[in-house]
Design a protein around this motif. Structure first.
Motif, mmCIF file in Angstrom:
data_model
loop_
_atom_site.group_PDB
_atom_site.id
_atom_site.type_symbol
_atom_site.label_atom_id
_atom_site.label_comp_id
_atom_site.label_asym_id
_atom_site.label_seq_id
_atom_site.Cartn_x
_atom_site.Cartn_y
_atom_site.Cartn_z
ATOM 1 N N GLU A 220 -4.977 14.649 21.938
ATOM 2 C CA GLU A 220 -6.231 14.328 21.247
ATOM 3 C C GLU A 220 -6.078 13.082 20.365
ATOM 4 N N LYS A 221 -7.230 12.404 20.138
ATOM 5 C CA LYS A 221 -7.258 11.195 19.306
ATOM 6 C C LYS A 221 -7.945 11.498 17.981
ATOM 7 N N ALA A 222 -7.561 10.745 16.935
ATOM 8 C CA ALA A 222 -8.232 10.894 15.643
ATOM 9 C C ALA A 222 -7.847 9.737 14.736
ATOM 10 N N VAL A 223 -8.656 9.538 13.682
ATOM 11 C CA VAL A 223 -8.290 8.592 12.620
ATOM 12 C C VAL A 223 -7.699 9.423 11.486
ATOM 13 N N VAL A 224 -6.478 9.061 11.083
ATOM 14 C CA VAL A 224 -5.735 9.864 10.106
ATOM 15 C C VAL A 224 -5.363 9.003 8.904
ATOM 16 N N LEU A 225 -5.408 9.614 7.710
ATOM 17 C CA LEU A 225 -4.971 8.928 6.488
ATOM 18 C C LEU A 225 -3.563 9.402 6.151
ATOM 19 N N PHE A 226 -2.610 8.462 6.107
ATOM 20 C CA PHE A 226 -1.214 8.765 5.774
ATOM 21 C C PHE A 226 -0.895 8.272 4.369
ATOM 22 N N LYS A 227 0.047 8.962 3.711
ATOM 23 C CA LYS A 227 0.522 8.499 2.401
ATOM 24 C C LYS A 227 2.053 8.528 2.388
ATOM 25 N N PHE A 228 2.669 7.381 2.028
ATOM 26 C CA PHE A 228 4.129 7.321 1.926
ATOM 27 C C PHE A 228 4.591 8.174 0.753
ATOM 28 N N ILE A 229 5.745 8.830 0.898
ATOM 29 C CA ILE A 229 6.164 9.732 -0.178
ATOM 30 C C ILE A 229 7.199 9.113 -1.123
ATOM 31 N N LYS A 230 7.842 8.004 -0.708
ATOM 32 C CA LYS A 230 8.940 7.476 -1.532
ATOM 33 C C LYS A 230 8.590 6.182 -2.253
ATOM 34 N N HIS A 231 8.176 5.150 -1.503
ATOM 35 C CA HIS A 231 7.829 3.881 -2.131
ATOM 36 C C HIS A 231 6.746 3.174 -1.319
ATOM 37 N N PRO A 232 6.027 2.234 -1.926
ATOM 38 C CA PRO A 232 4.977 1.515 -1.192
ATOM 39 C C PRO A 232 5.600 0.571 -0.164
ATOM 40 N N GLU A 233 4.797 0.165 0.820
ATOM 41 C CA GLU A 233 5.298 -0.709 1.883
ATOM 42 C C GLU A 233 4.313 -1.851 2.134
ATOM 43 N N LYS B 134 -12.220 15.859 11.944
ATOM 44 C CA LYS B 134 -11.529 16.961 12.635
ATOM 45 C C LYS B 134 -10.748 17.780 11.623
ATOM 46 N N GLU B 135 -10.584 19.053 11.923
ATOM 47 C CA GLU B 135 -9.769 19.928 11.077
ATOM 48 C C GLU B 135 -8.302 19.867 11.486
ATOM 49 N N GLU B 136 -8.089 19.804 12.793
ATOM 50 C CA GLU B 136 -6.715 19.806 13.320
ATOM 51 C C GLU B 136 -6.662 19.058 14.655
ATOM 52 N N LEU B 137 -5.464 18.673 15.053
ATOM 53 C CA LEU B 137 -5.264 17.933 16.301
ATOM 54 C C LEU B 137 -4.337 18.702 17.223
ATOM 55 N N ARG B 138 -4.603 18.609 18.531
ATOM 56 C CA ARG B 138 -3.699 19.198 19.519
ATOM 57 C C ARG B 138 -3.185 18.094 20.446
ATOM 58 N N CYS C 137 0.827 -1.211 0.000
ATOM 59 C CA CYS C 137 0.000 0.000 0.000
ATOM 60 C C CYS C 137 0.859 1.258 0.000
ATOM 61 N N TRP C 138 0.323 2.300 -0.635
ATOM 62 C CA TRP C 138 0.894 3.646 -0.576
ATOM 63 C C TRP C 138 0.246 4.426 0.564
ATOM 64 N N MET C 139 -1.056 4.138 0.804
ATOM 65 C CA MET C 139 -1.831 4.905 1.794
ATOM 66 C C MET C 139 -2.437 3.959 2.834
ATOM 67 N N PHE C 140 -2.503 4.437 4.079
ATOM 68 C CA PHE C 140 -3.124 3.640 5.137
ATOM 69 C C PHE C 140 -3.773 4.557 6.162
ATOM 70 N N GLU C 141 -4.791 4.030 6.827
ATOM 71 C CA GLU C 141 -5.466 4.777 7.888
ATOM 72 C C GLU C 141 -4.997 4.250 9.239
ATOM 73 N N ALA C 142 -4.836 5.159 10.199
ATOM 74 C CA ALA C 142 -4.413 4.760 11.540
ATOM 75 C C ALA C 142 -5.155 5.575 12.580
ATOM 76 N N GLU C 143 -5.519 4.906 13.680
ATOM 77 C CA GLU C 143 -6.112 5.620 14.819
ATOM 78 C C GLU C 143 -4.955 6.043 15.715
ATOM 79 N N ILE C 144 -4.775 7.341 15.899
ATOM 80 C CA ILE C 144 -3.579 7.835 16.594
ATOM 81 C C ILE C 144 -3.923 8.699 17.806
ATOM 82 N N VAL C 145 -2.950 8.787 18.711
ATOM 83 C CA VAL C 145 -2.999 9.753 19.823
ATOM 84 C C VAL C 145 -1.791 10.665 19.643
ATOM 85 N N LEU C 146 -2.023 11.959 19.624
ATOM 86 C CA LEU C 146 -0.917 12.913 19.482
ATOM 87 C C LEU C 146 -0.315 13.132 20.876
ATOM 88 N N LEU C 147 0.891 12.622 21.101
ATOM 89 C CA LEU C 147 1.497 12.691 22.435
ATOM 90 C C LEU C 147 2.047 14.070 22.754
#
Length: 606
Positions: free
Chosen positions: A553-566, A546-550, A505-515
């Protein structure tokens, strides 16, 4: 994962709110009486009314568990042949549960009551245990004996016995310990002293054998990941380089092996430290704190990383020869304060005797909240023996059933290191996540930048620098790939069975906590993502709902790799960072690209 772990990542002086310590001290194993245990067993009372009367302060252990590697035995005096065979079968089961190690408590009822035995009965019971161990091909070591305080005239003892047998299909038991701590806290020196068997001269001589690069020797700072081994034979005696010339000698004479992963302490090398924690899957983490500086620099951050990745942690306070007793005690109190904070919720346990070390090793494996604290010196050798006792007794975290389940899955090997060895060719180092790997197996490796997987054949296998024919799930090793083109490999790749049909995949969703984040975390932000052995920069493509995280806070975020798929898996732990920004979470969904079939490259065919 508690969002308050963020306190450990943000800068602070370590004097946060103090949690309430448990009244039952972990060291007081034999004295702690639970309500469950205190209900008097009528049978037991009737049986032993002549010898003693269980009183309200009768000490108890937790009741015996059906599973696990701990067995309670009241006494083993002159068993019949049928009973002897039954006991031998039971011992085999306990050894299998502990992957080659079992602990027998002699003089203890099944409900955990410490009855104790007379001197004569104890001798006869230990003799029977010796015979049982001989029958199953194991060795026994008496860890400790102690008197049980009853009102009876005859002194009564209980004994704790370690039984060790290397499984028939295995060379030795293997545990991995990641070594964390601030720069100049004495990590490499401590490992040098433990593995080489010689004390340090106070100026870092012991650590010279661990360094891999010239600049590390010149600066005295570890910048790469290095591995050191410490062995124990079946009788619990230390096997290290003081008596053995090579790693092969240690592997041959040891039945239990501790592999230390020496990580970098300097903040500049944080990405290497995180990579070591995420990709090498350590069983435990050892946090080294210098007695004269206390909690400083990256100590707090390393503690937070280990907790975020749910790696059980114990603490070693080094350099006690440089300080007064009061300074050492101040450092211990400072650590206790941090460990009891709401974000940690740990129960610190200071180890000051062999008895404490035995108790700490068993409690530590059973409860993730117990945190043993050792105070020692690499120069004078003070309390080094206690740490060795702890390493000798500490059991593996996973039981045999979990390992068997992993071994039945398809092969998956994570590539962490790549070398070119003269007359051998390309060699990759890493951990076998699942399945079994043998010499001559055909696997596929990838994904490449274009998303391809290439065929390869395993040449030879080495574990701890000695040859090995079969690699099993959870074991780390190096694999020789012959003349396979090194340029087609990179860290973060996986070698999998061709039947797996791996998805990338190039893109994945993750449930994160911003520490921790100084400002706000929003779409378009770039972070370095660590997922297992994968380490790559990714862009935040979207924040759902959400528009932004502080911070916190918790959120589900979509990430995209910039160099190669993993190659990723749902549920894998995610750790990301960028400057002061840090966060943790887990993968919830993969947006896989077209599944690529394994292809043999034309150059490889040629």
């Amino acid at each position: 994962m508690d969002a308050r772990v963020s306190e450990l990542f943000s800068s602070g002086n370590g004097s946060g709110s103090q949690g309430v310590a448990s009244n039952n001290k972990p060291g007081n194993t034999y004295g702690a009486s639970s309500k469950k245990g205190c209900g008097k067993n009528k049978k037991t009372k009737a049986r032993y009314s002549r010898n003693f009367k269980p009183s309200n302060n009768t000490p108890y252990l937790p009741p015996e568990a059906e599973e696990g590697n701990i067995e309670y035995k009241l006494k083993l005096v002159n068993p019949t042949q049928y009973r002897f065979e039954h006991l031998a079968t039971q011992m085999k089961w306990r050894l299998q549960e502990g992957r080659g190690e079992a602990v027998y408590q002699i003089g203890v009822e099944d409900n955990g009551m410490l009855v104790g035995l007379s001197e004569e009965d104890m001798r006869a019971s230990l003799k029977t245990l010796h015979r049982l161990a001989e029958k199953v091909g194991a060795d026994i070591t008496v860890l400790r004996e102690r008197e049980v305080d009853y009102d009876s005239d005859v002194p009564r003892k209980i004994a704790e016995v370690l039984i060790r047998k290397v499984p028939d299909d295995q060379q030795f038991l293997d545990l991995r310990v990641a070594v964390l701590g601030n720069v100049d806290s004495g990590k490499s020196t401590l490992l040098g002293v433990v593995t080489q068997g010689e004390l340090d001269n106070g100026r870092g001589r012991a650590r010279l054998n661990l360094f891999r690069h010239l600049h590390e020797i010149q600066t005295g700072r570890t910048s790469s990941i290095s591995f050191e081994i410490l062995g124990f034979n079946s009788k619990g005696e230390v096997v290290n380089y003081s008596e053995s010339r090579t790693a092969e000698d240690i592997c041959e004479s040891a039945s239990k092996m501790i592999t230390f992963i020496d990580l970098a302490g300097h903040h500049k090398y944080l990405k290497t430290t995180i990579f070591g924690l995420t990709s090498y899957c350590p069983d435990f983490a050892m946090l080294v704190v210098s007695a004269n500086t206390g909690i400083a620099g990256t100590t707090r951050e390393h503690l937070g990383l280990a907790m975020a990745l749910k790696v059980p942690i114990f603490i070693v306070i080094s350099k006690v020869d440089l300080c007064t007793r009061a300074t050492v005690e101040r450092t211990v109190r400072q650590l206790e304060r941090v460990l009891k904070q709401p974000g940690c919720n740990k129960v610190p346990m200071v180890v000051s005797s062999t008895d404490d070390a035995v108790t700490a090793a068993q409690q530590f494996a059973q409860s993730p909240n117990i945190t043993p604290i050792f105070t020692l010196s690499s120069v004078t050798g003070e309390s080094l023996d206690l740490l060795k006792v702890f390493f000798n007794i500490i059991p593996p975290l996973s039981n045999s059933k979990e390992q068997e389940e992993l071994m039945q899955q398809l092969t998956e090997f994570q590539v962490d290191e790549i070398y070119t060895v003269p007359e051998v060719g390309t060699v990759v180092g890493g951990t076998l996540y699942s399945g079994i790997c043998r010499e001559g197996d055909h696997l596929v490796v990838g994904p490449t930048d274009s998303g391809q997987f290439n065929m390869l054949t395993i040449g030879s296998i080495q574990r701890n620098r000695s040859a090995c024919r079969v690699l099993k799930a959870g074991q780390a090793a190096t694999l020789a790939l012959g003349n396979f083109d090194r340029s087609l490999l990179r860290k973060g790749m996986v070698m999998v069975s061709p039947e797996m049909d791996p998805t990338i995949c190039w893109m994945f969703e993750a449930e994160i906590v911003l520490l921790f984040h100084a400002k706000t975390f929003h779409k378009g932000f770039q972070v370095t993502v660590h997922i297992g052995n994968v380490r790559q920069t990714a862009t935040v493509e979207a924040l759902y709902d959400k528009e932004e995280l502080r911070t916190g806070e918790k959120a589900v975020v979509l990430f995209k790799f910039i160099k190669h798929p993993e190659y990723l898996k749902v549920g894998a732990k995610v750790l990301f960072r960028e400057g002061a920004t840090k966060g943790i979470g887990h993968v919830t969904k993969l947006q896989s690209v077209t599944q690529f079939r394994p292809s043999q490259l034309e150059e490889d065919e040629a």
